[in-house]
Structures are given as C-alpha cells and as structure tokens.
Scaffold this motif. Structure first.
Motif, short mmCIF file in Angstrom:
data_model
loop_
_atom_site.label_atom_id
_atom_site.label_comp_id
_atom_site.label_asym_id
_atom_site.label_seq_id
_atom_site.Cartn_x
_atom_site.Cartn_y
_atom_site.Cartn_z
N VAL A 1 28.97 -20.22 38.12
CA VAL A 1 28.74 -19.64 36.80
C VAL A 1 27.29 -19.26 36.63
N ASP B 1 32.65 -20.45 26.16
CA ASP B 1 33.04 -21.86 26.18
C ASP B 1 33.16 -22.41 27.59
N CYS B 2 33.41 -21.56 28.57
CA CYS B 2 33.39 -22.03 29.96
C CYS B 2 31.95 -22.38 30.35
N PHE C 1 31.80 -25.03 40.71
CA PHE C 1 32.14 -24.18 39.59
C PHE C 1 30.91 -23.86 38.76
N CYS D 1 38.51 -21.48 26.99
CA CYS D 1 38.13 -21.36 28.40
C CYS D 1 39.39 -21.45 29.26
N MET E 1 40.92 -22.55 31.85
CA MET E 1 40.84 -23.46 32.99
C MET E 1 42.11 -23.43 33.83
N LEU F 1 31.07 -25.66 28.65
CA LEU F 1 31.72 -26.76 29.36
C LEU F 1 30.93 -27.15 30.61
N LEU F 2 30.58 -26.17 31.41
CA LEU F 2 29.94 -26.44 32.68
C LEU F 2 28.48 -26.84 32.51
N ILE G 1 37.28 -25.77 23.89
CA ILE G 1 37.75 -25.70 25.27
C ILE G 1 39.00 -24.85 25.42
N LEU H 1 37.05 -15.86 35.67
CA LEU H 1 35.99 -16.00 34.67
C LEU H 1 35.08 -14.78 34.65
N ALA I 1 42.86 -28.07 25.85
CA ALA I 1 42.75 -27.47 27.18
C ALA I 1 44.11 -27.08 27.72
N TYR J 1 31.73 -13.48 30.79
CA TYR J 1 32.47 -14.72 30.98
C TYR J 1 32.69 -15.38 29.62
#
Length: 248
Positions: free
Chosen positions: A12, A34-35, A8, A76, A78, A38-39, A73, A98, A148, A31
């Motif tokens: 990104v 916040d994704c 993932f 994002c 998910m 996170l990553l 989060i 995304l 989340a 995108y």
C-alpha cells in the motif's frame, strides 16, 4: 497473518507513493482510504504520505460534528478474493484490487474448482446508496454494511478492537448556590465488535483513559470545570499505545 499484514502494508505504501507523483491528491488516491487506515494503524502510523493522509481522515471523522467511526472497515474490500485454499497469489490479487478501479469484486472459487461452478457463492455488495455490483446468476447476495467482509475474529486483528472513541459531550462541575458541588456529565463510548462493527454505549468521566487531558480535577473538591472533547485511543499490531484528543 503477520507476514500478510506486513507485505500488504508495504505494498500500500509503495503503491500509493507511486500514484501520488502527479496530479492532485484526490485523483492520485485510487485506493479505499479505509484500507490505508487499517494498514497504517496496524503498523503504528509510519511516516509516509499515504499514512499521513489516512491518519488525517481517521482524526477528521472524530472531529465534531457528527462523530463518525474513525475506521470504517466495511469500506475496505478485504474479502475481494474467495478461494478454498490460500495460495501465494492471493495477496497479490487483493493488492491488485485495491489499486485498480475494478467495478466488480472477483469471485475465484468456481474458477479454481469447476465442480463447484454451480454452487451458491458469496458476492460482496457495498451498500449505503451504492448500486449492487453485477453478479452471475446463481450467486448468493450478502449485504456487508457495518462489519468486515471476512472473518477478523482472530487475535491478529485485536488492533481493530482496541480502538475506543470517548465522546465527552458535556462535563460540568461547579459549586451551586447552596454550596453543594454539582456535577453533570454525558459521555459516550464508541467500540468495535468482533467483526469490526461499531457501536455506542454509555460511559462516564471516570472511565476516561489517563492520557485524556482536561478533567484531572473532576471530583477534587469543587473547582469550576466545563469540558467537551472527543478522545480516541488504540494499540497497533505490536501492542504500542496511541491516542488523539480533539477539544471543542
């Protein structure tokens, strides 16, 4: 989950790098930031343009005033895909979402099992001033506002719960007129719950991590001290420690 996060994250980085080739950064970033936070956080903030942008936003949010949750989060998606059994195509579908401007979040359970087509299925809705996403009749509506939209209670997401925000709003130490040592402090601690929900609680100068700078002589006789800062620390997916401090 380790392989999922790694795949993932690489997607990104690769996808955002290709998107940022032309135009300004605002138009290139399609995108959810916040994704990326996170990553990139889980990967220890590797050197790349999307991770640099994500880290800048992470720090901007704790720069007074006001102090915001550095990772939000709930922004994002998910849980963009809902399926009864994980399959090799799931990761690709989440990544596709995304990097698309899709107005709806696909719900795949009914498609994969026609017998459940009439069942109530969860449809994720982003709140805070955003109009509800279109959803078919018969779908149950769940507002995901502060946590989340999937279960992140497992240990693979401990890096999210490791984030701590210390808001030192006021710390003063000085000798009073009667030669007593006067100390006043207001420190708040921002923490993340099991599902990524963020909350504030009372804390103290004594609870500040060793990496914090500026209050080392607090309680040492009575040197004059006046300090205000916001300090955030975390551990990435591998357990490596990181921190940032903003004085004001």
């Amino acid at each position: 989950m380790r392989n999922f996060l790694r795949y993932f994250f690489l997607a990104v980085v690769a996808g955002t790098a290709s998107l940022s080739g032309g135009g300004n950064s605002a138009s290139a970033q399609t995108y959810p930031i916040d994704c990326a936070i996170l990553l990139c956080l889980s990967g220890g903030w590797p050197a790349s343009e999307p991770c640099s942008r994500a880290r800048a936003e992470f720090i901007r949010r704790i720069t007074p005033w006001p102090v915001e949750p550095p990772l939000q989060i709930w922004r994002c998606p998910m849980g963009a895909s809902f399926e009864p059994v994980d399959d090799p195509g799931r990761t690709r579908r989440v990544i596709d979402i995304l990097f698309s401007n899709a107005s709806t979040l696909p719900q795949n359970l009914a498609e994969s099992d026609p017998e459940k087509a009439g069942a109530l299925l969860p449809a994720v809705v982003r709140s805070k001033g955003v109009e509800p996403l279109p959803h078919p009749d018969g779908f149950a509506l769940h507002l995901i506002q502060d946590r989340a939209d999937i279960d992140i209670s497992g240990p693979e997401f401990n890096f999210i719960r490791s984030i701590r925000v210390f808001d030192v709003r006021y710390a003063r130490q000085h000798e009073s007129r009667d030669s007593d040592c006067s100390r006043f402090e207001t420190v708040l601690l921002g923490s993340y719950g099991i599902q990524g929900d963020f909350y504030w609680s009372r804390s103290s100068v004594a609870a500040l991590p060793e990496a914090h700078v500026g209050l080392e002589r607090w309680g040492d006789h009575c040197p004059s001290i006046y300090h205000r800062s916001v300090f955030v620390d975390w551990r990435d997916y591998e357990g490596n420690y990181g921190f940032e401090q903003v004085n004001y």
